[in-house]
Design a protein around this motif. Structure first.
Motif, PDB file in Angstrom:
ATOM      1  N   HIS A 132      -1.477   0.245  13.935  1.00 19.91           N
ATOM      2  CA  HIS A 132      -2.370  -0.843  14.089  1.00 19.91           C
ATOM      3  C   HIS A 132      -3.040  -1.284  12.820  1.00 19.91           C
ATOM      4  O   HIS A 132      -3.731  -0.736  12.232  1.00 19.91           O
ATOM      5  CB  HIS A 132      -3.681  -0.617  14.963  1.00 19.91           C
ATOM      6  N   VAL A 133      -2.641  -2.702  12.640  1.00 22.22           N
ATOM      7  CA  VAL A 133      -3.080  -3.350  11.115  1.00 22.22           C
ATOM      8  C   VAL A 133      -3.937  -4.395  11.508  1.00 22.22           C
ATOM      9  O   VAL A 133      -3.766  -5.414  12.345  1.00 22.22           O
ATOM     10  CB  VAL A 133      -1.652  -3.975  10.598  1.00 22.22           C
ATOM     11  N   ASP A 134      -5.185  -4.346  10.779  1.00 21.39           N
ATOM     12  CA  ASP A 134      -6.337  -5.458  10.964  1.00 21.39           C
ATOM     13  C   ASP A 134      -6.946  -5.424   9.838  1.00 21.39           C
ATOM     14  O   ASP A 134      -7.624  -4.568   9.396  1.00 21.39           O
ATOM     15  CB  ASP A 134      -6.953  -4.988  12.154  1.00 21.39           C
ATOM     16  N   ALA A 135      -6.933  -6.738   9.109  1.00 23.56           N
ATOM     17  CA  ALA A 135      -7.778  -6.742   7.893  1.00 23.56           C
ATOM     18  C   ALA A 135      -9.229  -6.505   8.061  1.00 23.56           C
ATOM     19  O   ALA A 135      -9.787  -6.769   7.067  1.00 23.56           O
ATOM     20  CB  ALA A 135      -7.382  -8.260   7.334  1.00 23.56           C
ATOM     21  N   THR A 136      -9.568  -6.873   9.286  1.00 20.99           N
ATOM     22  CA  THR A 136     -11.084  -6.462   9.450  1.00 20.99           C
ATOM     23  C   THR A 136     -11.639  -5.112   9.547  1.00 20.99           C
ATOM     24  O   THR A 136     -12.953  -5.016  10.003  1.00 20.99           O
ATOM     25  CB  THR A 136     -11.705  -7.486  10.692  1.00 20.99           C
ATOM     26  N   LEU A 137     -10.928  -4.269   9.516  1.00 20.05           N
ATOM     27  CA  LEU A 137     -10.992  -3.157   9.597  1.00 20.05           C
ATOM     28  C   LEU A 137     -12.121  -2.279   8.598  1.00 20.05           C
ATOM     29  O   LEU A 137     -12.053  -2.511   7.577  1.00 20.05           O
ATOM     30  CB  LEU A 137      -9.898  -1.942   9.706  1.00 20.05           C
ATOM     31  N   PRO A 138     -13.359  -1.572   9.126  1.00 18.09           N
ATOM     32  CA  PRO A 138     -14.126  -1.270   8.015  1.00 18.09           C
ATOM     33  C   PRO A 138     -13.416  -0.109   7.360  1.00 18.09           C
ATOM     34  O   PRO A 138     -12.221   0.499   7.683  1.00 18.09           O
ATOM     35  CB  PRO A 138     -15.242  -0.474   8.839  1.00 18.09           C
ATOM     36  N   ASP A 139     -13.834   0.104   6.005  1.00 21.73           N
ATOM     37  CA  ASP A 139     -13.015   1.182   5.259  1.00 21.73           C
ATOM     38  C   ASP A 139     -13.089   2.532   5.549  1.00 21.73           C
ATOM     39  O   ASP A 139     -12.091   3.029   5.649  1.00 21.73           O
ATOM     40  CB  ASP A 139     -13.789   1.080   3.768  1.00 21.73           C
ATOM     41  N   ASP A 140     -13.906   2.953   6.578  1.00 27.59           N
ATOM     42  CA  ASP A 140     -13.920   4.302   6.847  1.00 27.59           C
ATOM     43  C   ASP A 140     -13.139   4.613   8.351  1.00 27.59           C
ATOM     44  O   ASP A 140     -12.730   5.590   8.515  1.00 27.59           O
ATOM     45  CB  ASP A 140     -15.534   4.783   7.451  1.00 27.59           C
ATOM     46  N   GLN A 141     -12.651   3.273   8.719  1.00 30.03           N
ATOM     47  CA  GLN A 141     -11.472   3.538   9.776  1.00 30.03           C
ATOM     48  C   GLN A 141     -10.087   3.474   9.254  1.00 30.03           C
ATOM     49  O   GLN A 141      -9.320   3.801  10.072  1.00 30.03           O
ATOM     50  CB  GLN A 141     -11.725   2.422  10.830  1.00 30.03           C
ATOM     51  N   LEU A 198       0.737  -1.126   0.012  1.00 25.16           N
ATOM     52  CA  LEU A 198       0.092  -0.028  -0.027  1.00 25.16           C
ATOM     53  C   LEU A 198       0.879   1.266  -0.125  1.00 25.16           C
ATOM     54  O   LEU A 198       1.785   1.182   0.713  1.00 25.16           O
ATOM     55  CB  LEU A 198      -0.917   0.081   1.192  1.00 25.16           C
ATOM     56  N   PRO A 199       0.721   2.052  -0.998  1.00 21.45           N
ATOM     57  CA  PRO A 199       1.485   3.409  -0.899  1.00 21.45           C
ATOM     58  C   PRO A 199       1.241   4.314   0.486  1.00 21.45           C
ATOM     59  O   PRO A 199       0.347   4.037   0.907  1.00 21.45           O
ATOM     60  CB  PRO A 199       1.059   4.150  -2.095  1.00 21.45           C
ATOM     61  N   PRO A 200       2.314   5.105   0.657  1.00 19.32           N
ATOM     62  CA  PRO A 200       2.030   5.999   1.815  1.00 19.32           C
ATOM     63  C   PRO A 200       0.755   6.504   2.066  1.00 19.32           C
ATOM     64  O   PRO A 200      -0.171   6.556   3.115  1.00 19.32           O
ATOM     65  CB  PRO A 200       3.065   6.808   1.837  1.00 19.32           C
ATOM     66  N   ALA A 201      -0.033   7.109   1.258  1.00 22.28           N
ATOM     67  CA  ALA A 201      -1.115   7.861   1.006  1.00 22.28           C
ATOM     68  C   ALA A 201      -2.251   6.969   1.349  1.00 22.28           C
ATOM     69  O   ALA A 201      -3.242   7.262   2.125  1.00 22.28           O
ATOM     70  CB  ALA A 201      -1.366   8.381  -0.431  1.00 22.28           C
ATOM     71  N   ASP A 202      -2.370   5.638   1.062  1.00 21.36           N
ATOM     72  CA  ASP A 202      -3.132   4.549   1.237  1.00 21.36           C
ATOM     73  C   ASP A 202      -3.314   4.374   2.842  1.00 21.36           C
ATOM     74  O   ASP A 202      -4.291   4.090   3.414  1.00 21.36           O
ATOM     75  CB  ASP A 202      -3.174   3.451   0.544  1.00 21.36           C
ATOM     76  N   VAL A 203      -2.084   4.276   3.509  1.00 22.95           N
ATOM     77  CA  VAL A 203      -1.856   3.978   4.744  1.00 22.95           C
ATOM     78  C   VAL A 203      -2.082   5.011   5.606  1.00 22.95           C
ATOM     79  O   VAL A 203      -2.606   4.990   6.781  1.00 22.95           O
ATOM     80  CB  VAL A 203      -0.232   3.387   5.029  1.00 22.95           C
ATOM     81  N   ASN A 204      -1.762   6.105   5.043  1.00 22.40           N
ATOM     82  CA  ASN A 204      -1.833   7.392   5.994  1.00 22.40           C
ATOM     83  C   ASN A 204      -2.368   8.605   5.207  1.00 22.40           C
ATOM     84  O   ASN A 204      -1.685   9.295   4.998  1.00 22.40           O
ATOM     85  CB  ASN A 204      -0.530   7.539   6.457  1.00 22.40           C
ATOM     86  N   PRO A 205      -3.648   8.757   4.714  1.00 28.24           N
ATOM     87  CA  PRO A 205      -4.167   9.605   4.080  1.00 28.24           C
ATOM     88  C   PRO A 205      -4.432  11.122   4.929  1.00 28.24           C
ATOM     89  O   PRO A 205      -4.575  10.900   5.971  1.00 28.24           O
ATOM     90  CB  PRO A 205      -5.670   8.989   3.410  1.00 28.24           C
ATOM     91  N   ARG A 225      -0.605   8.328  19.499  1.00 32.08           N
ATOM     92  CA  ARG A 225      -1.201   8.410  18.244  1.00 32.08           C
ATOM     93  C   ARG A 225      -1.302   6.885  17.746  1.00 32.08           C
ATOM     94  O   ARG A 225      -0.365   5.877  17.671  1.00 32.08           O
ATOM     95  CB  ARG A 225      -0.576   9.017  17.096  1.00 32.08           C
ATOM     96  N   VAL A 226      -2.507   6.475  17.327  1.00 32.88           N
ATOM     97  CA  VAL A 226      -2.641   5.104  16.710  1.00 32.88           C
ATOM     98  C   VAL A 226      -3.295   5.339  15.291  1.00 32.88           C
ATOM     99  O   VAL A 226      -4.362   5.728  15.149  1.00 32.88           O
ATOM    100  CB  VAL A 226      -3.587   4.259  17.588  1.00 32.88           C
ATOM    101  N   LEU A 227      -2.523   4.865  14.573  1.00 31.29           N
ATOM    102  CA  LEU A 227      -2.838   4.845  13.037  1.00 31.29           C
ATOM    103  C   LEU A 227      -3.262   3.481  12.697  1.00 31.29           C
ATOM    104  O   LEU A 227      -2.691   2.553  12.686  1.00 31.29           O
ATOM    105  CB  LEU A 227      -1.712   5.068  12.137  1.00 31.29           C
ATOM    106  N   HIS A 228      -4.781   3.545  12.385  1.00 30.17           N
ATOM    107  CA  HIS A 228      -5.374   2.242  11.742  1.00 30.17           C
ATOM    108  C   HIS A 228      -5.152   1.797  10.247  1.00 30.17           C
ATOM    109  O   HIS A 228      -5.344   2.868   9.365  1.00 30.17           O
ATOM    110  CB  HIS A 228      -6.765   2.387  12.118  1.00 30.17           C
ATOM    111  N   ALA A 229      -4.935   0.793   9.934  1.00 30.09           N
ATOM    112  CA  ALA A 229      -4.272   0.451   8.409  1.00 30.09           C
ATOM    113  C   ALA A 229      -4.857  -1.027   8.350  1.00 30.09           C
ATOM    114  O   ALA A 229      -5.014  -1.939   9.259  1.00 30.09           O
ATOM    115  CB  ALA A 229      -3.009   0.370   8.178  1.00 30.09           C
ATOM    116  N   GLN A 230      -5.027  -1.478   7.074  1.00 30.25           N
ATOM    117  CA  GLN A 230      -5.160  -2.732   6.552  1.00 30.25           C
ATOM    118  C   GLN A 230      -3.981  -3.248   6.015  1.00 30.25           C
ATOM    119  O   GLN A 230      -2.994  -2.409   5.669  1.00 30.25           O
ATOM    120  CB  GLN A 230      -6.343  -2.827   5.376  1.00 30.25           C
ATOM    121  N   PRO A 231      -3.676  -4.703   6.217  1.00 33.44           N
ATOM    122  CA  PRO A 231      -2.297  -5.156   5.586  1.00 33.44           C
ATOM    123  C   PRO A 231      -2.312  -5.036   4.134  1.00 33.44           C
ATOM    124  O   PRO A 231      -3.327  -4.949   3.446  1.00 33.44           O
ATOM    125  CB  PRO A 231      -2.418  -6.527   6.167  1.00 33.44           C
TER     126      PRO A 231
END
Length: 413
Positions: A59-68, A5-12, A80-86
């Motif tokens: 925090h990486v979790d494949a079950t995160l909803p898209d809006d999170q 995932l590019p940086p912008a996708d991980v951390n928009p 600071r906790v940054l939520h991301a999907q793998p």
């Protein structure tokens, strides 16, 4: 090819966090309680050992909803906790689902955050303390090390696959005396994170099945200083059913054999081994004893002799196969699989894997009964002896692998 995932996708934007000295990665699978528990441990570690430095928990979790995904949460203590999907790295079926993609995501996020150090933790470990953050981060931030491997307090017969297979093979090949040459948890510098991301590994079988083995090998192969740090016991929280032994041995063996093939230039001329720097005192063997039944292991070994002989005839040298057949007739009380024989068996499997004498997955999985014989031999030799007997036997085995390495090199070339 799968891409991280590019940086912008991980951390928009607009929640883009500013730079942080330390990125801490954590993979969960929808268990918010584990996130809260580990976040508290990380906060305590920062306050106690790394006060004055900034940190972001990815925090990486494949079950995160898209809006999170990409949301930055601020805890009560300002963490600071940054939520991301793998990242979309393919995974395996035996407990690694998402881990390789999570590592890739955390490394990528650390690049965006311009972090000086990265620490990867495992939410499934019930024995984790704030000392783990110190152990994995301080050698990077204060000593200038490149990559930090964990050292765990080990109970008798815990991790026998690691002790009798992973450690001696990795030590003989690459010449490093790692206590635990697997980056299940690890620390690395920001520069090393960028180096790892740049390697053409992430869409390969090694990344899918053996990333934890490859990470320290890649760093050591590039002459980046790899060190070890004592963390304490590694006790996992209860999980579901464990994968079958054959698939576990097959995954580990296949990963190590593939790494040996990929990095042959880094080990063919290596002889002997050297100690590796250690932060903290080497832990004494723990009093706990893993439940292990040598008689049942030997039943699996003998069943393998009966069932897999046609396969082993294509993998093993005639001498080694003959020794295995003789061993299968020994009663339990007299059974001992010699160190030299086990080393040659493993080397024969590595050579057969490289030569593709059959499907590689069949080769790797068919090592499992022979591993059972080796593990049973270790138990039969050391039970009833002092606590240090197991580690002494494991070190003797590693030296036997080093002594037999020329057998492998001569046939490899």
């Amino acid at each position: 090819m799968d891409r991280a995932l590019p940086p912008a996708d991980v951390n928009p934007e607009p929640d883009r966090p500013e730079a942080a000295d330390l990125t801490v990665g954590l993979l969960t699978t929808g268990e918010s309680s584990r996130l809260e528990t580990v976040a508290k441990i990380v906060q305590d570690g920062m306050l106690t050992h790394l006060a004055g430095l900034t940190m972001v928990l990815v925090h990486v979790d494949a079950t995160l909803p898209d809006d999170q995904v990409g949301e930055v949460e601020h805890t009560a203590d300002g963490m600071r906790v940054l939520h991301a999907q793998p990242a979309r790295t393919m995974s395996t079926e035996d407990g690694l689902a998402g881990w390789n993609g999570a590592v890739r995501t955390v490394l990528d996020a650390s690049r965006t955050l311009q972090s000086r150090a990265v620490v990867m933790l495992n939410a499934g470990i019930a024995s984790m303390t704030s000392e783990w953050l110190r152990g994995l981060a301080q050698p990077i931030l204060k000593e200038g090390c490149a990559f930090v491997l964990p050292v765990y307090e080990r109970g008798r017969y815990e991790g026998t696959l690691t002790q009798v297979f992973v450690v001696p093979l990795m030590r003989a090949l690459f010449g490093h005396q790692f206590w635990h040459p697997m980056a299940d948890e690890f620390g690395c510098s920001g520069e090393v994170a960028q180096f790892l991301l740049a390697q053409d590994i992430w869409s390969t079988d090694i990344a899918r099945q053996g990333l934890e083995f490859w990470l320290p090998v890649a760093c050591a192969d590039a002459a980046l200083p790899v060190v070890q740090s004592v963390l304490g016991p590694r006790i996992m929280a209860p999980t579901g059913p464990q994968p079958p032994l054959g698939s576990t041995v097959g995954r580990v063996a296949g990963a190590l054999f593939s790494i040996a093939e990929r990095h042959e230039a880094g080990w063919l001329d290596v002889r002997g081994s050297e100690p590796v720097a250690l932060f903290g005192a080497m832990p004494a063997p723990a009093k706990r004893v893993a439940a292990i039944d040598p008689e049942r292991m030997l039943e699996g070994f003998r069943q393998g002799v009966r069932d897999l002989l046609p396969i082993w005839e294509r993998i093993l040298s005639p001498e080694s196969l003959g020794d295995v057949l003789v061993l299968s007739e020994y009663p339990t009380g007299e059974f001992r699989l010699a160190d030299r024989l086990w080393a040659r068996l493993v080397f024969d499997f590595l050579l057969a894997y490289r030569a593709r004498v059959m499907y590689r997955s069949h080769i790797a999985q068919s090592l499992a009964p022979l591993y059972l014989g080796c593990a049973a031999s270790l138990v039969l030799e050391t039970r009833g002896r002092p606590e240090a007997a197991v580690s002494e036997a494991a070190d003797r085995l590693a030296r036997a692998f080093e002594g037999e390495k020329q057998y492998l090199v001569d046939r490899w070339r």
